[in-house]
Design a protein around this motif. Structure first.
Motif, PDB file in Angstrom:
ATOM      1  N   ASP A  56       0.886  -1.150  -0.073  1.00 53.34           N
ATOM      2  CA  ASP A  56      -0.113  -0.033   0.092  1.00 53.34           C
ATOM      3  C   ASP A  56       0.838   1.223  -0.043  1.00 53.34           C
ATOM      4  N   ASN A  58       0.489   4.115   0.468  1.00 50.49           N
ATOM      5  CA  ASN A  58      -0.026   5.098   1.435  1.00 50.49           C
ATOM      6  C   ASN A  58       0.746   4.855   2.907  1.00 50.49           C
ATOM      7  N   ASP A  87     -15.692  12.792  -8.449  1.00 48.95           N
ATOM      8  CA  ASP A  87     -14.459  13.715  -7.829  1.00 48.95           C
ATOM      9  C   ASP A  87     -14.423  15.110  -8.316  1.00 48.95           C
ATOM     10  N   GLU A  94     -12.020  15.467   2.286  1.00 50.32           N
ATOM     11  CA  GLU A  94     -11.424  14.171   2.800  1.00 50.32           C
ATOM     12  C   GLU A  94     -10.914  13.201   1.634  1.00 50.32           C
ATOM     13  N   SER A  95     -11.983  13.175   0.514  1.00 46.77           N
ATOM     14  CA  SER A  95     -11.782  12.649  -0.761  1.00 46.77           C
ATOM     15  C   SER A  95     -10.379  13.341  -1.445  1.00 46.77           C
ATOM     16  N   ARG A  97      -8.073  14.795  -0.387  1.00 52.52           N
ATOM     17  CA  ARG A  97      -6.621  14.559   0.549  1.00 52.52           C
ATOM     18  C   ARG A  97      -6.414  12.927   0.111  1.00 52.52           C
ATOM     19  N   ARG A  98      -7.339  12.134  -0.108  1.00 49.44           N
ATOM     20  CA  ARG A  98      -7.076  10.924  -0.170  1.00 49.44           C
ATOM     21  C   ARG A  98      -6.333  10.570  -1.613  1.00 49.44           C
ATOM     22  N   ILE A  99      -6.926  11.155  -2.731  1.00 53.65           N
ATOM     23  CA  ILE A  99      -6.463  11.181  -3.939  1.00 53.65           C
ATOM     24  C   ILE A  99      -5.086  11.915  -4.116  1.00 53.65           C
ATOM     25  N   GLU A 101      -2.833  11.956  -1.551  1.00 55.85           N
ATOM     26  CA  GLU A 101      -2.093  11.071  -0.800  1.00 55.85           C
ATOM     27  C   GLU A 101      -1.594   9.790  -1.558  1.00 55.85           C
ATOM     28  N   THR A 102      -2.638   9.382  -2.558  1.00 55.21           N
ATOM     29  CA  THR A 102      -1.853   8.367  -3.271  1.00 55.21           C
ATOM     30  C   THR A 102      -1.332   8.822  -4.522  1.00 55.21           C
ATOM     31  N   SER A 145      -3.887  16.236  -8.927  1.00 54.63           N
ATOM     32  CA  SER A 145      -2.676  15.439  -8.196  1.00 54.63           C
ATOM     33  C   SER A 145      -1.887  14.835  -9.348  1.00 54.63           C
TER      34      SER A 145
END
Length: 241
Positions: A56, A58, A87, A94-95, A97-99, A101-102, A145
């Protein structure tokens, strides 16, 4: 600079997807000695030259551990990414940030973890899978991103030039994979994209533009924004995540 895949050891993230699978298989077809097929849930490849690896991107410790296990790697393919439905830059935060982050931090984490190992193998290669969305601004976290990772790719090239690491940005529009299945638009095959990417490794490229739309877009980036963006807006009308 000529770099063949003969005898090379390749590390592929996101190896279970349509694009990742092609990176694994075509590396072997081009003479790679070994391929680490990294994914959150590794699959059985039924080939002794392919070593499945749980990863993973992340998880910082998991990335560090992967770089330790795969210390013989001299070609890293940063392919892992996410593109969630609905998106939007409007959030939720939060979504977004997740994008990021990956697609940014996760891929940058892999590049930085493997850079010292690449240095011990004469510099090696990092191939980052990017997107034409880097240059369009679709109003999505995905495009932000990828724009950030495009910039990071250019920065890594400067950062690692003294150790002679080849850093390639592979840019493409829509690829015919499960990730893009919800969009009914023309797409290029995963096999074609990977073939062009590996050609770039072999011929010393710094950037590979893997379809006609991406090549056309790159040629227009010197246009004034007042001309470019209305044209892009018209072309992308109705294109929603």
């Amino acid at each position: 600079m000529e770099k063949s895949l003969d005898g090379r050891t390749v590390f592929v993230t996101g190896a279970n997807g349509g694009l990742g699978e092609q990176f694994v298989l075509q590396a072997l077809e081009r003479g790679a000695r070994k391929v680490y097929a990294a994914a959150r849930t590794p699959r059985n490849w039924d080939d002794v030259r392919i070593q499945p690896l749980a990863l993973d991107i992340n998880d910082p410790q998991a990335v560090t551990d992967a770089a330790t296990v795969a210390a013989d790697v001299d070609l890293v393919v940063n392919n892992a990414a996410i593109a969630p439905e609905n998106d939007s830059l409007a959030g939720p935060e939060e979504s977004l940030r997740r994008i990021l982050e990956t697609n940014l931090f996760g891929n940058l984490r892999v590049a930085n973890a493997f850079a010292p190992m690449l240095a011990t193998h004469g510099g090696g290669t990092i191939l980052n899978v990017l997107s034409a969305a880097s240059w369009i601004g679709l109003g999505t976290g995905y495009s932000v991103s990828k724009a950030a990772m495009w910039s990071a790719t250019n920065g890594l090239r400067f950062q690692l030039q003294d150790q002679k690491t080849q850093v390639i940005g592979l840019l493409v529009g829509m690829i015919d994979t499960a990730m893009s299945a919800r969009w009914d638009v023309p797409k290029v095959s995963a096999a074609s994209v990977v073939s062009q990417g590996y050609d770039g490794v072999a011929n010393g490229a710094l950037e590979v533009l893997a379809d006609d739309d991406t090549r056309g877009l790159k040629s227009m980036l010197n246009m004034k924004a007042e001309e470019l963006y209305p044209m892009l807006h018209a072309q992308l009308a109705g294109f929603k995540a």
